[in-house]
Motif scaffolding. Structure first.
Motif, PDB file in Angstrom:
ATOM      1  N   MET A 188      58.864   5.370  21.405  1.00 56.25           N
ATOM      2  CA  MET A 188      59.563   5.453  22.679  1.00 56.25           C
ATOM      3  C   MET A 188      59.656   6.897  23.156  1.00 56.25           C
ATOM      4  O   MET A 188      59.475   7.196  24.343  1.00 56.25           O
ATOM      5  CB  MET A 188      60.962   4.852  22.565  1.00 56.25           C
ATOM      6  N   VAL A 191      58.413   8.230  26.692  1.00 57.50           N
ATOM      7  CA  VAL A 191      59.294   8.903  27.645  1.00 57.50           C
ATOM      8  C   VAL A 191      58.737  10.278  28.020  1.00 57.50           C
ATOM      9  O   VAL A 191      58.889  10.732  29.163  1.00 57.50           O
ATOM     10  CB  VAL A 191      60.719   9.032  27.061  1.00 57.50           C
ATOM     11  N   THR A 223      68.997  11.618  31.852  1.00 56.47           N
ATOM     12  CA  THR A 223      68.897  10.212  31.477  1.00 56.47           C
ATOM     13  C   THR A 223      67.451   9.768  31.337  1.00 56.47           C
ATOM     14  O   THR A 223      67.151   8.832  30.586  1.00 56.47           O
ATOM     15  CB  THR A 223      69.586   9.308  32.522  1.00 56.47           C
ATOM     16  N   ILE A 224      66.544  10.446  32.040  1.00 56.45           N
ATOM     17  CA  ILE A 224      65.122  10.129  31.973  1.00 56.45           C
ATOM     18  C   ILE A 224      64.365  11.188  31.166  1.00 56.45           C
ATOM     19  O   ILE A 224      63.587  10.866  30.268  1.00 56.45           O
ATOM     20  CB  ILE A 224      64.504  10.061  33.379  1.00 56.45           C
ATOM     21  N   ASN A 230      65.470  13.612  29.150  1.00 55.27           N
ATOM     22  CA  ASN A 230      66.014  13.993  27.851  1.00 55.27           C
ATOM     23  C   ASN A 230      66.107  15.512  27.699  1.00 55.27           C
ATOM     24  O   ASN A 230      66.477  16.206  28.631  1.00 55.27           O
ATOM     25  CB  ASN A 230      65.181  13.352  26.740  1.00 55.27           C
ATOM     26  N   SER A 280      72.556   5.920  28.878  1.00 49.07           N
ATOM     27  CA  SER A 280      71.174   5.926  29.371  1.00 49.07           C
ATOM     28  C   SER A 280      70.268   5.050  28.510  1.00 49.07           C
ATOM     29  O   SER A 280      70.173   5.257  27.295  1.00 49.07           O
ATOM     30  CB  SER A 280      70.615   7.345  29.390  1.00 49.07           C
ATOM     31  N   PHE A 303      67.171   5.238  28.420  1.00 52.18           N
ATOM     32  CA  PHE A 303      65.974   6.015  28.111  1.00 52.18           C
ATOM     33  C   PHE A 303      66.213   7.045  27.018  1.00 52.18           C
ATOM     34  O   PHE A 303      65.296   7.729  26.605  1.00 52.18           O
ATOM     35  CB  PHE A 303      65.475   6.738  29.368  1.00 52.18           C
ATOM     36  N   MET A 318      63.193   4.345  37.829  1.00 49.44           N
ATOM     37  CA  MET A 318      62.831   3.994  36.464  1.00 49.44           C
ATOM     38  C   MET A 318      63.835   3.008  35.863  1.00 49.44           C
ATOM     39  O   MET A 318      63.463   2.039  35.185  1.00 49.44           O
ATOM     40  CB  MET A 318      62.742   5.248  35.596  1.00 49.44           C
ATOM     41  N   VAL A 358      63.025  -0.836  34.509  1.00 48.11           N
ATOM     42  CA  VAL A 358      63.357  -1.349  33.176  1.00 48.11           C
ATOM     43  C   VAL A 358      64.159  -2.640  33.284  1.00 48.11           C
ATOM     44  O   VAL A 358      63.896  -3.620  32.575  1.00 48.11           O
ATOM     45  CB  VAL A 358      64.143  -0.288  32.372  1.00 48.11           C
ATOM     46  N   ILE A 404      60.584   0.430  27.811  1.00 50.41           N
ATOM     47  CA  ILE A 404      60.497   1.856  28.124  1.00 50.41           C
ATOM     48  C   ILE A 404      59.221   2.452  27.532  1.00 50.41           C
ATOM     49  O   ILE A 404      58.548   3.280  28.159  1.00 50.41           O
ATOM     50  CB  ILE A 404      61.737   2.589  27.581  1.00 50.41           C
ATOM     51  N   LEU A 432      57.034   3.715  31.102  1.00 47.15           N
ATOM     52  CA  LEU A 432      56.987   5.093  31.574  1.00 47.15           C
ATOM     53  C   LEU A 432      55.586   5.705  31.502  1.00 47.15           C
ATOM     54  O   LEU A 432      55.127   6.308  32.481  1.00 47.15           O
ATOM     55  CB  LEU A 432      58.008   5.948  30.817  1.00 47.15           C
TER      56      LEU A 432
END
Length: 437
Positions: free
Chosen positions: A96, A100, A137-138, A140, A176, A178, A241, A245, A262, A266
């Motif tokens: 993941m 991401v 949140t997307i 990181n 989040s 993600f 995004m 999801v 995810i 992505l």
């Protein structure tokens, strides 16, 4: 452009193949987890010498401990161990993280992608927190550098700015879908009800922003402290995004977990977004990503995979020594949740990443489906508080490496904040435990 060694290229290719193989495993064509584990561990082995010293020592200790526990279980307690599969722990999470990371291929690269304008004062601190939080949140951990570098163009960062960056990102772990924290808890507790987590975690995260603004306004003169603000357009990507999801989770592929969605969504969106410039351009960007960005994630890869090996080793040893029926807690309710939260945060203060405490806890529990949402929130809230205050968390080590601020100074500056957030989290844990079936 900096020359990339053949070792880094090979590691990047292995990591990319691990992602592709994991996505293939979501179909009914083949069971690929074992192959994915070999590919990802192979990437870590190639990058091992480049991992920062502290992270390498911590990951090495986790690996050695996990392997030792497996050996004790086998030769002391005569446990049956499927050796070819002992490296599979947390491969879902690492896949993941790789997926991401492809979000950086959407839109323009560099600091300009965050947009926004500078502000000063307490309003600037709040907007910095909001910008880091919602982009984080997307994106990181990369958000810390994107926003921090933009603010630092005018002057070196100050303590209030460090704290806004730290807290804005760490609080995103509360809700989040993600975040690596969410990926970990969904892997450990697949029956978790995400919407219940978000309904509790998001308000607490927003309180983090208010607490940060009020505390820093009281402690520091913010008159000349620069802030950062997102433009409304910059929020379209995180919101889009998240909507995608949810669309896949509830309608298109309801059999897949959020972490699985995810993992393929992505990178899929990133590839499609680049195809408008032609397949050659797209292939070039993916190649650059594999050779540059993925090897740079070696610290994250090694920590998550090492923690996965520790979890498998510990759970195997506990089962062999105490029997399959033994668990740390007979039931996982409010009291157990509160104790677990305190234990994980305390271990973070001592220098352990929360992933270690969460993984160890999960290995000693036999969670019923009805307990998994409570466990998930315990883990997420402990991750959020632990990474904000832990001197060796990824966030604080990144701030130290990039901007020179002491991670232990960050720990001291965050103690009051961590105490307040802990009280809020403990109250939420009690509330979730009270209403869960």
């Amino acid at each position: 452009m900096e020359k990339i060694s053949s070792r880094h290229r090979a590691a990047g290719v292995l990591a990319l193949l691990g992602l592709v193989t994991q996505i293939v495993g979501f179909t009914s064509w083949a069971e690929t987890t074992q192959l994915v584990s070999y590919l990802l561990w192979g990437a870590v082995a190639l990058l091992w010498r480049d991992i920062p010293g502290r992270s390498r020592i911590q990951a090495g200790a986790l690996m050695a401990t996990g392997a030792l526990m497996l050996l004790v279980a086998r030769f002391v307690y005569d446990a049956s161990i499927d050796w070819p599969r002992v490296l599979e722990g947390n491969v879902f999470v690492v896949a993941m993280l790789i997926g991401v990371s492809f979000i950086s291929l959407i839109g323009r690269q560099g600091n300009q992608s965050v947009g926004g304008k500078r502000l000063t004062g307490s309003g600037g601190i709040l907007r910095t927190w909001l910008g880091v939080h919602f982009l984080g949140t997307i994106l990181n951990l990369s958000t810390i550098f994107m926003v921090g570098d933009r603010i630092a163009r005018r002057a070196p960062l100050t303590t209030p700015q460090y704290l806004a960056l730290n807290r804005g990102l760490s609080s995103a772990a509360l809700w989040s879908p993600f975040f690596a924290s969410m990926g970990l808890v969904i892997a450990l507790a697949p029956e978790v009800r995400y919407l219940h987590i978000a309904l509790v975690g998001f308000p607490i995260a927003m309180l983090s922003g208010a607490i940060t603004t009020l505390e820093l306004r009281r402690r520091f003169d913010l008159t000349e402290v620069d802030g950062f603000s997102l433009s409304p357009k910059s929020l379209l990507m995180p919101l889009g995004m998240a909507a995608g999801v949810m669309l896949f989770h509830f309608w298109l592929t309801p059999s897949l977990s959020i972490i699985s969605i995810i993992t393929f969504l992505l990178p899929g969106v990133a590839v499609i977004a680049n195809l408008r410039n032609g397949p050659v351009f797209t292939l070039k960007r993916v190649r650059q990503h594999a050779f540059h960005r993925l090897p740079a994630m070696r610290g994250e890869f090694s920590l998550f995979l090492a923690a996965g090996l520790l979890t498998i080793g510990l759970s195997t040893l506990v089962s062999a020594a105490a029997g399959q029926e033994w668990t740390l807690f007979e039931n996982f309710g409010i009291g157990q949740g509160l104790l677990s939260f305190v234990g994980i945060v305390a271990s973070a203060l001592l220098g352990l990443h929360p992933i270690i405490g969460i993984s160890v806890l999960a290995s000693m529990l036999d969670l019923a489906a009805s307990d998994q949402t409570l466990f998930a929130f315990v883990a997420l809230s402990a991750w959020s508080v632990g990474t904000s205050v832990g001197p060796l968390s990824g966030i604080n080590l990144s701030l130290q490496g990039r901007y020179g601020v002491s991670s232990y100074q960050m720990m001291r500056d965050n103690l009051l904040y961590a105490g307040i957030m802990s009280l809020l989290s403990l109250g939420a844990i009690a509330g979730i435990g009270f209403i869960q079936p």
